[in-house]
Each structure stands twice: as C-alpha cells, then as structure tokens.
Design an enzyme around this catalytic site. Structure first.
Site, PDB file in Angstrom:
ATOM      1  N   SER A 104       0.951  -1.082  -0.099  1.00  0.00           N
ATOM      2  CA  SER A 104      -0.044  -0.053   0.113  1.00  0.00           C
ATOM      3  C   SER A 104       0.813   1.276   0.198  1.00  0.00           C
ATOM      4  O   SER A 104       1.870   1.275   0.854  1.00  0.00           O
ATOM      5  CB  SER A 104      -0.976   0.007   1.165  1.00  0.00           C
ATOM      6  OG  SER A 104      -1.729   1.120   1.324  1.00  0.00           O
ATOM      7  N   HIS A 118      -2.552   7.309  -4.479  1.00  0.00           N
ATOM      8  CA  HIS A 118      -2.621   6.221  -3.818  1.00  0.00           C
ATOM      9  C   HIS A 118      -2.733   4.631  -4.806  1.00  0.00           C
ATOM     10  O   HIS A 118      -3.243   4.877  -5.708  1.00  0.00           O
ATOM     11  CB  HIS A 118      -3.999   6.325  -3.036  1.00  0.00           C
ATOM     12  CG  HIS A 118      -4.445   5.010  -2.490  1.00  0.00           C
ATOM     13  ND1 HIS A 118      -5.639   4.143  -3.034  1.00  0.00           N
ATOM     14  CD2 HIS A 118      -4.198   4.133  -1.368  1.00  0.00           C
ATOM     15  CE1 HIS A 118      -5.594   3.020  -2.562  1.00  0.00           C
ATOM     16  NE2 HIS A 118      -4.847   3.073  -1.451  1.00  0.00           N
ATOM     17  N   ASN A 120      -2.676   0.232  -4.397  1.00  0.00           N
ATOM     18  CA  ASN A 120      -2.245  -0.813  -3.382  1.00  0.00           C
ATOM     19  C   ASN A 120      -2.704  -2.047  -4.161  1.00  0.00           C
ATOM     20  O   ASN A 120      -3.398  -2.008  -5.181  1.00  0.00           O
ATOM     21  CB  ASN A 120      -3.122  -0.741  -2.242  1.00  0.00           C
ATOM     22  CG  ASN A 120      -4.501  -1.155  -2.532  1.00  0.00           C
ATOM     23  OD1 ASN A 120      -5.141  -2.320  -2.431  1.00  0.00           O
ATOM     24  ND2 ASN A 120      -5.536   0.027  -2.644  1.00  0.00           N
ATOM     25  N   ARG A 122      -3.160  -6.548  -3.471  1.00  0.00           N
ATOM     26  CA  ARG A 122      -3.261  -7.404  -2.292  1.00  0.00           C
ATOM     27  C   ARG A 122      -3.642  -8.680  -2.936  1.00  0.00           C
ATOM     28  O   ARG A 122      -4.308  -9.157  -3.871  1.00  0.00           O
ATOM     29  CB  ARG A 122      -4.331  -6.878  -1.363  1.00  0.00           C
ATOM     30  CG  ARG A 122      -5.625  -6.537  -1.870  1.00  0.00           C
ATOM     31  CD  ARG A 122      -6.293  -5.690  -0.759  1.00  0.00           C
ATOM     32  NE  ARG A 122      -7.673  -5.464  -1.409  1.00  0.00           N
ATOM     33  CZ  ARG A 122      -7.863  -4.603  -2.078  1.00  0.00           C
ATOM     34  NH1 ARG A 122      -7.046  -3.651  -2.442  1.00  0.00           N
ATOM     35  NH2 ARG A 122      -9.207  -4.225  -2.706  1.00  0.00           N
ATOM     36  N   HIS A 181     -21.184  12.297   1.972  1.00  0.00           N
ATOM     37  CA  HIS A 181     -21.697  13.544   2.995  1.00  0.00           C
ATOM     38  C   HIS A 181     -21.069  15.074   2.560  1.00  0.00           C
ATOM     39  O   HIS A 181     -21.679  15.876   2.864  1.00  0.00           O
ATOM     40  CB  HIS A 181     -21.269  13.447   4.440  1.00  0.00           C
ATOM     41  CG  HIS A 181     -19.914  13.397   4.421  1.00  0.00           C
ATOM     42  ND1 HIS A 181     -18.855  12.162   4.310  1.00  0.00           N
ATOM     43  CD2 HIS A 181     -19.048  14.501   5.108  1.00  0.00           C
ATOM     44  CE1 HIS A 181     -17.531  12.580   4.647  1.00  0.00           C
ATOM     45  NE2 HIS A 181     -17.525  13.885   5.056  1.00  0.00           N
ATOM     46  N   GLY A 263      -5.829  -6.300  13.130  1.00  0.00           N
ATOM     47  CA  GLY A 263      -4.899  -6.093  14.255  1.00  0.00           C
ATOM     48  C   GLY A 263      -3.403  -5.530  13.303  1.00  0.00           C
ATOM     49  O   GLY A 263      -2.488  -5.990  13.880  1.00  0.00           O
ATOM     50  N   GLY A 264      -3.609  -5.052  12.123  1.00  0.00           N
ATOM     51  CA  GLY A 264      -2.533  -4.535  11.746  1.00  0.00           C
ATOM     52  C   GLY A 264      -1.739  -3.555  12.401  1.00  0.00           C
ATOM     53  O   GLY A 264      -2.231  -2.961  13.102  1.00  0.00           O
TER      54      GLY A 264
END
Length: 280
Positions: A104, A118, A120, A122, A181, A263-264
């Site tokens: 990433s 950006h 990434n 995976r 939003h 939990g990264g």
C-alpha cells in the site's frame, strides 16, 4: 511464519515492488538536491486479541523536498477474522481463518500542482482466494492533460489482460472513491478492483502489471509539475482538499477498516493521513 509456495511467491513480489518504488522515489529527491531517504520500520506480531496468529511487514516513510510525506507499506499476515467481520469476507462461512499479503502506498506531494496518489495491491485467501487493488489520482489542482494521460495509461494496462477491465474497474473506482456527505469524489478516479479469482497466474500477472505501471505513470507526472510556481492560494486549496481526503480514509476506506479490524500495525494503516490538513 511458514507460507506455501503460492503465498511466498506473491509476498516476495510485493517486497520487490516496494524496493523498486523506494529506490525510484529516493532518486527523485536526490535529483532535486535533497538527501531524503525512506526510513524503514519492520514490525512483527504474534497471536493477539484481533485474531492475528502471525504477521510481519515493513512500514517505510520518507519526508523530503518533492514528497512532503510518502509511505510505502508491505505486510503478510495469517489469522482468524472476528465473527462479525468474517460475515463481510467471502469464503469464511465455515472457517474464519485467512491469509493476506499486500503493498500500500500513499504520496502527499510538497508542490500543490503535483497530484497526490494512492496505490495498493493485495492477495487474500480464505476458503477462496483473490486479488484486489488499484491506483487513483488525487490532485488538489487538477490538470486535464494529467488526468487524461493517467487514465490512458491505466486503460493500456487493463486492455493487455481483458478488454472489459478498464470500463469495469474505472467505474468501480468512481463508485468507491465517493464522499457522500460532501457530495463529491475523492480525486479524479483511476481503477479499483477486488475479488478477482479467474485464474491465479493470469490474475497475478495483471496485479503485477498494475503495480509496475504505477511507477511509470506517476514519475512522469512528478517531472511535469514539480517545478511549477506556487501561491498561498495553491497551498490553501491543497490543505482543504487533504481534509476531504482524510474524511474519506477514516470513514469509508475499506483498507483502513481491514487493517485495523485485523490487528495490523496502526502506524502503517494510518500512514495515508496527510501531514497538514485544514477544515473550514
């Protein structure tokens, strides 16, 4: 952490891509007269309350003259999804265990005329396995020339693999990078794909080409805009845009949610946040 051959192959390639990106970005800084380098921080985890059984990665950050803040992270983890999160992931109906590896990158540029970006890629395995990823461009000062060239380059990569990919994945990016939003989009689009599980070799080849194309595309845009004169108005527009970018990443981004829910490394997950942003 022991990996099977397929898992190791993908994890190794993400590591190689990370090295190439860091070397090229450091070269950009050095050509500009800066001595900035990436500062790598390896991390490793064993079993914890999030369900990670084993995991490791490298969080790399650089702050320089061209890149105000750029982070390149790689990670490889094995674990067990929580019951509520497992319901959102394919292939976990009978077994919530998973494997995930990926890269990433987020670049926040010093010159407001250079687009932020950006990227990434995976690979995930549950009882199913698939690739995902994408690239999206986030200029605070959009140039139609840059946007067009960016999309043409992505289309060329997609067309090498499937004539339907660019249309599907660019439309997916338009839907995904939405800030409802604010009734606006995050950036000028790109491609976004997930759950690609046609054939491992073909899908891996596509993901590798996406990762490699990222460097070619972005280095051209940096070279074109990095010396453009800037004004206070340019910086203000950049900082307001970064506020919108932050809102999207904290409220809607799936990668942020996945990283925190599994939990990264929190610093790696949140490295996408810009160094300076304003809200008005």
């Amino acid at each position: 952490m022991k990996l099977d051959k397929q898992q190791q192959t993908v994890s190794d390639w993400f590591h190689q891509l990370r090295n190439r990106i860091c070397q090229q970005f450091e070269a950009v800084e050095h050509q500009a007269g800066s001595q900035a380098v990436f500062l790598p921080t390896p991390w490793q985890k064993n079993s914890d309350s999030f369900g990670i059984q084993k995991g490791h990665g490298i969080r790399s950050l650089m702050k320089g003259q061209i890149f105000e803040k750029v982070g390149v992270n790689i990670s490889t983890v094995k674990g067990c999804f929580s019951p509520d999160f497992a319901q959102k992931i394919p292939g976990t109906e009978k077994d919530p265990h998973f494997f995930a590896t990926g890269i990433s990158l987020v670049a926040h540029m010093a010159n407001p005329h250079v687009p932020n970006i950006h990227m990434n890629c995976r690979f995930l395995q549950t009882e199913k396995s698939w690739f995902g990823g994408g690239i999206d461009l986030n200029p605070s000062t959009p140039y139609q020339e840059d946007t067009d060239e960016f999309h043409l380059a992505l289309k060329a990569v997609c067309d090498q693999h499937n004539p339907d990919y660019y249309t599907r994945f660019s439309e997916w990016a338009d839907r995904y990078f939405d800030i409802p939003h604010r009734q606006t989009k995050r950036g000028v689009g790109g491609i976004f794909y997930d759950y690609i599980d046609n054939d491992f070799e073909a899908d891996f080849a596509f993901t590798k080409d996406v990762g490699s194309a990222f460097l070619d595309i972005f280095l051209k845009l940096i070279a074109r805009r990095q010396n453009t004169p800037v004004s206070e108005e340019d910086f203000h527009r950049l900082h307001v845009y970064r506020g919108r970018y932050t809102e999207f990443n904290l409220l809607y981004d799936r990668g942020t949610l996945f990283g925190l829910k599994t939990g990264g490394d929190a610093e790696a997950v949140l490295m996408s946040l810009p160094p300076i942003a304003v809200w008005e």
